[in-house]
Write an enzyme that holds these catalytic residues in place. Structure first.
Site, PDB file in Angstrom:
ATOM      1  N   ARG A  82       0.817  -1.211   0.000  1.00 11.10           N
ATOM      2  CA  ARG A  82       0.000   0.000   0.000  1.00 11.10           C
ATOM      3  C   ARG A  82       0.847   1.255   0.000  1.00 11.10           C
ATOM      4  O   ARG A  82       0.474   2.273  -0.559  1.00 11.10           O
ATOM      5  CB  ARG A  82      -0.895  -0.045   1.230  1.00 11.10           C
ATOM      6  CG  ARG A  82      -1.754   1.168   1.389  1.00 11.10           C
ATOM      7  CD  ARG A  82      -2.000   1.437   2.842  1.00 11.10           C
ATOM      8  NE  ARG A  82      -3.021   0.572   3.401  1.00 11.10           N
ATOM      9  CZ  ARG A  82      -3.281   0.548   4.712  1.00 11.10           C
ATOM     10  NH1 ARG A  82      -2.584   1.281   5.554  1.00 11.10           N
ATOM     11  NH2 ARG A  82      -4.215  -0.236   5.173  1.00 11.10           N
ATOM     12  N   TYR A  83       1.984   1.208   0.680  1.00 13.29           N
ATOM     13  CA  TYR A  83       2.899   2.344   0.710  1.00 13.29           C
ATOM     14  C   TYR A  83       4.095   1.991  -0.170  1.00 13.29           C
ATOM     15  O   TYR A  83       4.467   0.818  -0.256  1.00 13.29           O
ATOM     16  CB  TYR A  83       3.412   2.580   2.130  1.00 13.29           C
ATOM     17  CG  TYR A  83       2.351   2.818   3.169  1.00 13.29           C
ATOM     18  CD1 TYR A  83       1.631   4.000   3.187  1.00 13.29           C
ATOM     19  CD2 TYR A  83       2.083   1.867   4.144  1.00 13.29           C
ATOM     20  CE1 TYR A  83       0.668   4.228   4.165  1.00 13.29           C
ATOM     21  CE2 TYR A  83       1.129   2.088   5.124  1.00 13.29           C
ATOM     22  CZ  TYR A  83       0.422   3.271   5.131  1.00 13.29           C
ATOM     23  OH  TYR A  83      -0.526   3.494   6.093  1.00 13.29           O
ATOM     24  N   ARG A  86       7.032   0.028   1.868  1.00 14.80           N
ATOM     25  CA  ARG A  86       6.713  -0.989   2.872  1.00 14.80           C
ATOM     26  C   ARG A  86       5.711  -1.977   2.328  1.00 14.80           C
ATOM     27  O   ARG A  86       4.844  -1.593   1.542  1.00 14.80           O
ATOM     28  CB  ARG A  86       6.069  -0.339   4.116  1.00 14.80           C
ATOM     29  CG  ARG A  86       7.028   0.300   5.052  1.00 14.80           C
ATOM     30  CD  ARG A  86       6.335   1.379   5.867  1.00 14.80           C
ATOM     31  NE  ARG A  86       6.094   2.550   5.047  1.00 14.80           N
ATOM     32  CZ  ARG A  86       5.331   3.579   5.409  1.00 14.80           C
ATOM     33  NH1 ARG A  86       4.717   3.569   6.565  1.00 14.80           N
ATOM     34  NH2 ARG A  86       5.175   4.599   4.614  1.00 14.80           N
ATOM     35  N   CYS A  95      -3.631 -17.675  14.966  1.00 15.23           N
ATOM     36  CA  CYS A  95      -3.163 -16.904  16.109  1.00 15.23           C
ATOM     37  C   CYS A  95      -3.372 -17.781  17.333  1.00 15.23           C
ATOM     38  O   CYS A  95      -4.170 -18.725  17.292  1.00 15.23           O
ATOM     39  CB  CYS A  95      -3.965 -15.623  16.260  1.00 15.23           C
ATOM     40  SG  CYS A  95      -3.805 -14.564  14.803  1.00 15.23           S
ATOM     41  N   CYS A  99      -8.713 -12.718  18.484  1.00 11.99           N
ATOM     42  CA  CYS A  99      -9.263 -11.522  19.117  1.00 11.99           C
ATOM     43  C   CYS A  99     -10.589 -11.208  18.447  1.00 11.99           C
ATOM     44  O   CYS A  99     -10.688 -11.194  17.217  1.00 11.99           O
ATOM     45  CB  CYS A  99      -8.307 -10.348  18.963  1.00 11.99           C
ATOM     46  SG  CYS A  99      -6.633 -10.807  19.422  1.00 11.99           S
ATOM     47  N   CYS A 102     -10.617  -8.371  15.785  1.00 15.54           N
ATOM     48  CA  CYS A 102      -9.534  -8.389  14.794  1.00 15.54           C
ATOM     49  C   CYS A 102      -9.925  -7.707  13.477  1.00 15.54           C
ATOM     50  O   CYS A 102     -11.011  -7.925  12.944  1.00 15.54           O
ATOM     51  CB  CYS A 102      -9.146  -9.828  14.506  1.00 15.54           C
ATOM     52  SG  CYS A 102      -7.812  -9.946  13.305  1.00 15.54           S
ATOM     53  N   ARG A 104      -8.678  -8.440  10.708  1.00 10.66           N
ATOM     54  CA  ARG A 104      -8.711  -9.489   9.672  1.00 10.66           C
ATOM     55  C   ARG A 104      -9.617 -10.629  10.100  1.00 10.66           C
ATOM     56  O   ARG A 104      -9.370 -11.796   9.820  1.00 10.66           O
ATOM     57  CB  ARG A 104      -7.288  -9.993   9.361  1.00 10.66           C
ATOM     58  CG  ARG A 104      -6.392  -8.890   8.871  1.00 10.66           C
ATOM     59  CD  ARG A 104      -5.258  -9.344   7.954  1.00 10.66           C
ATOM     60  NE  ARG A 104      -4.486  -8.172   7.599  1.00 10.66           N
ATOM     61  CZ  ARG A 104      -3.366  -7.791   8.239  1.00 10.66           C
ATOM     62  NH1 ARG A 104      -2.866  -8.526   9.205  1.00 10.66           N
ATOM     63  NH2 ARG A 104      -2.756  -6.680   7.884  1.00 10.66           N
ATOM     64  N   ASP A 260     -10.871  -0.309  13.231  1.00  4.95           N
ATOM     65  CA  ASP A 260     -11.252  -0.239  11.827  1.00  4.95           C
ATOM     66  C   ASP A 260     -12.738  -0.567  11.666  1.00  4.95           C
ATOM     67  O   ASP A 260     -13.332  -1.231  12.507  1.00  4.95           O
ATOM     68  CB  ASP A 260     -10.406  -1.231  11.019  1.00  4.95           C
ATOM     69  CG  ASP A 260      -8.944  -0.829  11.019  1.00  4.95           C
ATOM     70  OD1 ASP A 260      -8.662   0.374  10.883  1.00  4.95           O
ATOM     71  OD2 ASP A 260      -8.076  -1.717  11.188  1.00  4.95           O
ATOM     72  N   ASP A 297      -6.847   4.175  10.320  1.00  4.72           N
ATOM     73  CA  ASP A 297      -6.498   3.593   9.034  1.00  4.72           C
ATOM     74  C   ASP A 297      -7.680   3.898   8.125  1.00  4.72           C
ATOM     75  O   ASP A 297      -8.783   3.382   8.326  1.00  4.72           O
ATOM     76  CB  ASP A 297      -6.296   2.079   9.210  1.00  4.72           C
ATOM     77  CG  ASP A 297      -5.170   1.564   8.346  1.00  4.72           C
ATOM     78  OD1 ASP A 297      -4.929   2.154   7.274  1.00  4.72           O
ATOM     79  OD2 ASP A 297      -4.543   0.560   8.732  1.00  4.72           O
ATOM     80  N   LYS A 304      -2.666   4.990   7.048  1.00  6.93           N
ATOM     81  CA  LYS A 304      -2.841   5.344   8.462  1.00  6.93           C
ATOM     82  C   LYS A 304      -2.494   6.814   8.644  1.00  6.93           C
ATOM     83  O   LYS A 304      -1.446   7.260   8.194  1.00  6.93           O
ATOM     84  CB  LYS A 304      -1.886   4.528   9.321  1.00  6.93           C
ATOM     85  CG  LYS A 304      -2.208   3.055   9.403  1.00  6.93           C
ATOM     86  CD  LYS A 304      -1.283   2.386  10.398  1.00  6.93           C
ATOM     87  CE  LYS A 304      -1.434   0.881  10.373  1.00  6.93           C
ATOM     88  NZ  LYS A 304      -0.958   0.279   9.111  1.00  6.93           N
TER      89      LYS A 304
HETATM   90  C1  LIG Z   1       0.200  -0.404   8.876  1.00  5.30           C
HETATM   91  C2  LIG Z   1       0.693  -0.820   7.604  1.00  5.30           C
HETATM   92  C3  LIG Z   1       2.049  -0.686   7.260  1.00  5.30           C
HETATM   93  C4  LIG Z   1       3.071  -0.137   8.233  1.00  5.30           C
HETATM   94  O1  LIG Z   1       2.817   1.196   8.517  1.00  5.30           O
HETATM   95  P1  LIG Z   1       3.773   2.009   9.499  1.00  5.30           P
HETATM   96  O2  LIG Z   1       3.043   3.288   9.705  1.00  5.30           O
HETATM   97  O3  LIG Z   1       5.085   2.169   8.818  1.00  5.30           O
HETATM   98  O4  LIG Z   1       3.914   1.203  10.761  1.00  5.30           O
HETATM   99  C5  LIG Z   1       2.443  -1.038   6.001  1.00  5.30           C
HETATM  100  N1  LIG Z   1       1.560  -1.526   5.093  1.00  5.30           N
HETATM  101  C6  LIG Z   1       0.258  -1.681   5.392  1.00  5.30           C
HETATM  102  C7  LIG Z   1      -0.639  -2.224   4.351  1.00  5.30           C
HETATM  103  C8  LIG Z   1      -0.218  -1.342   6.651  1.00  5.30           C
HETATM  104  O5  LIG Z   1      -1.502  -1.519   6.948  1.00  5.30           O
HETATM  105  S1  SF4 Z   2      -5.694  -9.005  16.311  1.00  3.17           S
HETATM  106 FE1  SF4 Z   2      -6.163 -10.567  14.750  1.00  3.17          FE
HETATM  107  S2  SF4 Z   2      -4.180 -11.038  13.796  1.00  3.17           S
HETATM  108 FE2  SF4 Z   2      -3.759  -9.989  15.745  1.00  3.17          FE
HETATM  109  S3  SF4 Z   2      -3.501 -11.651  17.247  1.00  3.17           S
HETATM  110 FE3  SF4 Z   2      -5.629 -10.994  17.341  1.00  3.17          FE
HETATM  111  S4  SF4 Z   2      -6.698 -12.378  15.940  1.00  3.17           S
HETATM  112 FE4  SF4 Z   2      -4.528 -12.520  15.455  1.00  3.17          FE
END
Ligand SMILES: *Cc1c(COP(=O)(O)O)cnc(C)c1O
Ligand code: SF4
Length: 338
Positions: A82-83, A86, A95, A99, A102, A104, A260, A297, A304
């Site tokens: 996305r960036y 990174r 996991c 959670c 979560c 995801r 989120d 985000d 973010k």
């Molecule tokens: C959060 C995230 C990152 C890392 O972001 P930082 O602000 O550098 O910690 C990189 N890629 C994605 C898709 C993210 O959601």
């Molecule tokens: S927030 Fe989601 S990915 Fe992170 S430990 Fe909990 S269940 Fe796993």
């Protein structure tokens, strides 16, 4: 193997009827470690709410399972880019504890991970602007150690990957898995950073402290990402204890996340202004090291963004900046400063 406990066992401990929990756990998997469930003092407490299925997860909240568009932003399944510099590599779907909030939720605990490791590594190798790869999932520290070692080794053969980050909740939910042997293996892959995920001061146990100590002694800089959760940690005193407690474990609070807009999590969400107020309330009261950025985000994968209560305003008469007591102070750039 992590000592785990079934939901039925946990509910029996508190003499609760499992019927209302079953459909929720059928939709979004439930997994508990004996250790983490052992931190529960009573139903509905801050540990319980993080890990025990709640019928509210099935409410029709009109939200999307993937509001951050992670799937659209994945050039290869399981790799989110996305960036420019990174990328996030989703190395597993498992996991130690699932959670309930979560981001995801749509995929953790469900079936096989959609990662094509060979293609992901090829993409990283062919994309020199990526300097920082975040291993996430699911929890990378649940991979068998030899598998994680080999993955880290392969990433390390890519010269432009300057740093590797691991996102893991194992220090919180299964701290016994952090062993000296694991830390020695991780230390072979420096510069390696680890962000963990403590949400409440009750999680700062002796076992968690020991896990963080082993990781920090292995030279791994530790950060923490907390999710702001309604009724769990959305109070000043709770966050103050959490963040200052983390510093004592050599864990630097990195982000406080606005929840989120993920389907099935509406009951955890606070209004945006709450996070801004909480962070502003810490400023000046606790060490600056204990204060994370409050970030949202943005939907659609727009990134973010840190949010701060407005403290500075520029007018005809220079700057007006609010001090910690909230009173306006005027501030002038030096004449001729560029
Ligand atoms: C959060 C995230 C990152 C890392 O972001 P930082 O602000 O550098 O910690 C990189 N890629 C994605 C898709 C993210 O959601
Ligand atoms: S927030 Fe989601 S990915 Fe992170 S430990 Fe909990 S269940 Fe796993």
């Amino acid at each position: 193997m992590i000592p785990s406990i079934t939901l039925d066992e946990l509910l029996a401990r508190f003499k609760l009827d499992p019927a209302p929990f079953k459909p929720v756990a059928g939709r979004y998997p439930c997994r508990l470690t004996r250790y983490y469930a052992g931190l529960i003092q009573k139903p509905g407490d801050p540990i319980w709410r993080q890990c025990v299925p709640d019928p509210l997860e099935l409410a029709d909240d009109g939200q999307h399972p993937d509001p951050l568009d992670e799937e659209r932003l994945s050039p290869v399944p399981g790799l989110i880019h996305r960036y420019p510099d990174r990328a996030v590599l989703l190395v597993s779907n498992r996991c130690a504890v699932y959670c309930r909030f979560c981001m995801r939720k749509r995929q953790v605990g469900c079936g096989a991970v959609g990662l094509d490791m060979e293609r992901a590594i090829a993409y990283l190798a062919a994309t020199p602007q990526i300097r920082d790869v975040v291993l996430s999932g699911g929890d990378p520290l649940l991979l068998p150690a030899d598998q994680l070692h080999s993955l880290l080794g392969r990433l390390r053969t890519i010269p432009h990957l300057e740093i590797i980050r691991i996102g893991s909740r194992v220090p919180v939910t299964a701290p016994g898995l952090i062993t000296p042997a694991l830390c020695r293996m991780l230390a072979e892959h420096h510069p390696l950073y680890l962000n963990t995920h403590f949400n409440h001061p009750r999680e700062l146990t002796g076992e968690a402290a020991q896990a963080c100590c082993l990781l920090a002694d292995a030279g791994i800089p530790l950060g923490n990402q907390t999710v702001l959760l309604r009724g769990i940690n959305d109070q000043h005193a709770v966050l103050e204890q959490l963040f200052s407690g983390l510093l004592r474990l050599r864990v630097r609070p990195y982000y406080l996340h606005q929840m989120d807009l993920v389907k099935g999590t509406a009951h955890f969400r606070t209004p945006l202004v709450r996070g801004m107020e909480l962070i502003a309330g810490l400023r000046g009261k606790v060490s600056g090291l204990a204060i994370p950025h409050f970030v949202v985000d943005l939907p659609g994968g727009q990134g973010k963004v840190p949010l701060l209560a407005q403290t500075a305003r520029h007018g005809d008469d220079g700057w007006t900046i609010r001090n910690l007591a909230g009173n306006p102070v005027s501030y002038h750039d030096l004449p001729g400063s560029l």
